[in-house]
Enzyme design. Structure first.
Site, short mmCIF file in Angstrom:
data_model
loop_
_atom_site.label_atom_id
_atom_site.label_comp_id
_atom_site.label_asym_id
_atom_site.label_seq_id
_atom_site.Cartn_x
_atom_site.Cartn_y
_atom_site.Cartn_z
N ARG A 37 0.52 -1.09 -0.03
CA ARG A 37 -0.03 0.12 0.16
C ARG A 37 1.13 1.21 0.42
NH1 ARG A 37 -5.41 -1.59 3.63
NH2 ARG A 37 -6.76 -2.81 2.04
N LYS A 202 -14.58 -14.58 5.81
CA LYS A 202 -16.50 -14.53 6.10
C LYS A 202 -17.08 -14.39 5.21
CE LYS A 202 -17.99 -12.34 9.36
NZ LYS A 202 -18.30 -11.46 10.37
N GLY A 360 -7.18 -7.22 0.76
CA GLY A 360 -5.66 -6.43 1.50
C GLY A 360 -5.11 -8.19 2.06
N GLY A 384 -12.65 -4.46 0.83
CA GLY A 384 -13.78 -3.89 1.29
C GLY A 384 -14.56 -2.95 -0.01
P1 ADP Z 1 -9.23 -10.38 2.35
O1 ADP Z 1 -8.25 -9.88 3.01
O2 ADP Z 1 -8.60 -10.47 0.86
O3 ADP Z 1 -10.05 -10.41 1.40
P2 ADP Z 1 -10.40 -11.72 3.91
O4 ADP Z 1 -9.87 -10.96 4.97
O5 ADP Z 1 -12.08 -12.21 4.31
O6 ADP Z 1 -9.77 -11.56 2.70
O7 ADP Z 1 -10.09 -13.85 4.42
C1 ADP Z 1 -8.22 -13.84 4.36
C2 ADP Z 1 -8.50 -14.72 5.90
O8 ADP Z 1 -9.52 -16.28 5.84
C3 ADP Z 1 -6.96 -15.20 6.21
O9 ADP Z 1 -6.30 -14.84 7.57
C4 ADP Z 1 -7.43 -16.23 6.23
O10 ADP Z 1 -6.45 -16.88 7.00
C5 ADP Z 1 -8.60 -17.22 6.13
N1 ADP Z 1 -9.01 -18.03 6.01
C6 ADP Z 1 -8.55 -18.86 4.93
N2 ADP Z 1 -9.83 -20.26 4.74
C7 ADP Z 1 -9.42 -20.21 5.71
C8 ADP Z 1 -10.36 -21.46 6.71
N3 ADP Z 1 -11.08 -22.46 6.24
N4 ADP Z 1 -10.72 -21.29 8.28
C9 ADP Z 1 -10.38 -20.42 9.24
N5 ADP Z 1 -9.63 -19.11 8.42
C10 ADP Z 1 -9.67 -19.49 6.87
MG MG Z 2 -9.43 -9.19 5.78
#
Ligand code: ADP
Ligand code: MG
Length: 404
Positions: A37, A202, A360, A384
């Site tokens: 960033r 999520k 992120g 987001g």
């Molecule tokens: P981004 O920031 O790219 O939008 P998110 O914040 O939605 O992504 O999710 C990232 C997190 O999801 C990571 O820290 C990762 O460890 C977690 N994650 C991925 N797969 C699993 C899983 N099977 N169980 C728990 N957490 C998970």
């Molecule tokens: Mg995230």
């Protein structure tokens, strides 16, 4: 109406230009673990420096509770920025107090100061509009114009993003313009086949984008923590894996809608199941419908997509002309559970078309796994924000810059 760009501000020579960046980098023990960033903010900052502006950089970092908290200081970011710019960068120990005022007063044309974390002030994220207005008023005293370039926060109605942009002559910086350019290409006549890969932790964060994209894409691939809610919705037990019970009905609705629309929903056929949520946990590959049948029984936790799924996802991605990926496929922070994320990242680098990484953690994952930024069509700095854009939502931080 279209986005107001930098040239709409006229000559910036000698002007005090507040730049709202998103320098919310991940830190471990005060060390920046991914400076993506900071690097993404450079084109705008260099343009302003070369134009002879007096540059006042502001950003949030983490989630301090509206009060100073040393672990969220922007000081290490100011240092990194100085290294990347190859020029001195001053640092103010407060945001709108004496230190910031003095630092701004001492700025020369082409000089740069980073002021302390915006969120050390309760007004930045206050739900109360009057409080946000009051803080925006204090910020506005520091500068003559605002360049808004924190793409990661444009979906938030916060003082430095929204109220400040109404108070001062304001325009979008080069990062926001570049991000919107790519997001437009994802929404207007994307080349087909168009695949969207979703993962992360999520489901509830990503449901909006699924419903908006269903009519627009050819395939949706689901991995990460959200995959278990999909498997459960299909009637498969998921042991102790991440599950959002309250989303099961919605997810069943999407599965049905995908079928009606002829969108292929590509769900995992195997997963890596671990004994516990830890880096060195024992683990096994299980079929997607047999997650409870490992040695760990009902206490097993799915932490990655399995090798068969990773290979299938990679094949679908490589065969697409447009790919948007948000959310890691597994807990990539633990090397034993990073293979699915790595396979997807690798496949994105092989797309003959437009590949976009948003989010992120996803961006941090591809860098941590050793992929250079330029191997992707675009790495978005805003998870987001890019999701909400793709959901078709109006983003306050863009509307205030003339975007409609
Ligand atoms: P981004 O920031 O790219 O939008 P998110 O914040 O939605 O992504 O999710 C990232 C997190 O999801 C990571 O820290 C990762 O460890 C977690 N994650 C991925 N797969 C699993 C899983 N099977 N169980 C728990 N957490 C998970
Ligand atoms: Mg995230």
């Amino acid at each position: 109406m279209t986005l107001r760009t930098l040239d709409s501000l006229g000559s910036l020579e000698g002007k005090r230009v507040i730049v709202r960046c998103d320098l919310n980098v991940p830190l471990r023990d005060g060390v920046i673990t991914d400076d993506g960033r900071v690097r993404a903010s450079l084109p705008t900052l260099n343009t302003l420096i070369n134009a002879g502006a007096r540059v006042i950089v502001c950003s949030h970092l983490g989630r301090p509770d509206g009060a100073p908290d040393p672990q969220y200081s922007l000081e290490p970011v100011a240092q990194r920025l100085s290294e990347l710019l190859g020029a001195p960068v001053a640092f103010a120990r407060d945001t709108v107090g004496e230190s910031a005022k003095d630092a701004v007063a001492s700025l020369e044309d082409g000089g740069v100061v980073v002021i302390e974390n915006l969120r050390f002030n309760p007004g930045e994220t206050s739900k109360d509009e009057a409080e946000r207005e009051a803080f925006a008023g204090q910020l506005a005293e520091l500068g003559d114009v605002l360049v808004s370039d924190g793409f990661g926060v444009v979906h938030r109605k916060q003082a430095s993003v929204y109220e400040l942009a109404k108070r001062l002559p304001s325009a979008a910086g080069l990062l926001i313009a570049a991000e919107l350019d790519v997001l437009d290409r994802l929404t207007e006549n994307p080349e087909r086949p168009y695949a969207v890969v979703l993962g992360g932790s999520k489901v509830s964060d990503k449901l909006g984008v699924i419903s908006h994209l269903l009519p627009r894409v050819d395939r949706i691939l689901v991995g990460g923590g959200m995959l278990f809610t999909f498997l459960k919705a299909q009637g498969h037990p998921v042991a102790s894996s991440l599950l959002e019970e309250d989303q099961l009905d919605t997810v069943r609705g999407y599965i049905a809608e995908a079928q009606e629309r002829g969108v292929e929903l590509v769900l995992p056929t195997d997963v890596v199941v671990a004994a516990s949520f830890s880096a060195d946990a024992a683990h096994e590959v299980a079929a997607a419908d047999a997650i409870e049948e490992t040695a760990f029984g009902a206490s097993g936790i799915g932490l990655d997509i399995g090798p068969e799924t990773a290979a299938r996802f990679a094949e679908v991605i490589r065969g697409s002309k447009t790919v948007f990926w948000n959310g890691p496929m597994g807990v990539f922070e633990f090397p034993a559970f990073a293979a699915g994320t790595k396979a997807v990242a690798q496949a994105l680098t092989e797309v003959d078309g437009l590949s976009v990484v948003g989010g992120g953690d996803s961006a941090a994952a591809v860098r941590q796994l050793g992929f250079a930024d330029d191997r992707f069509g675009h790495i978005s700095t805003g998870g987001g924000a890019s999701l909400e854009f793709l959901e078709g939502k109006k983003l306050p931080g863009l509307e205030v810059l003339g975007w409609a």
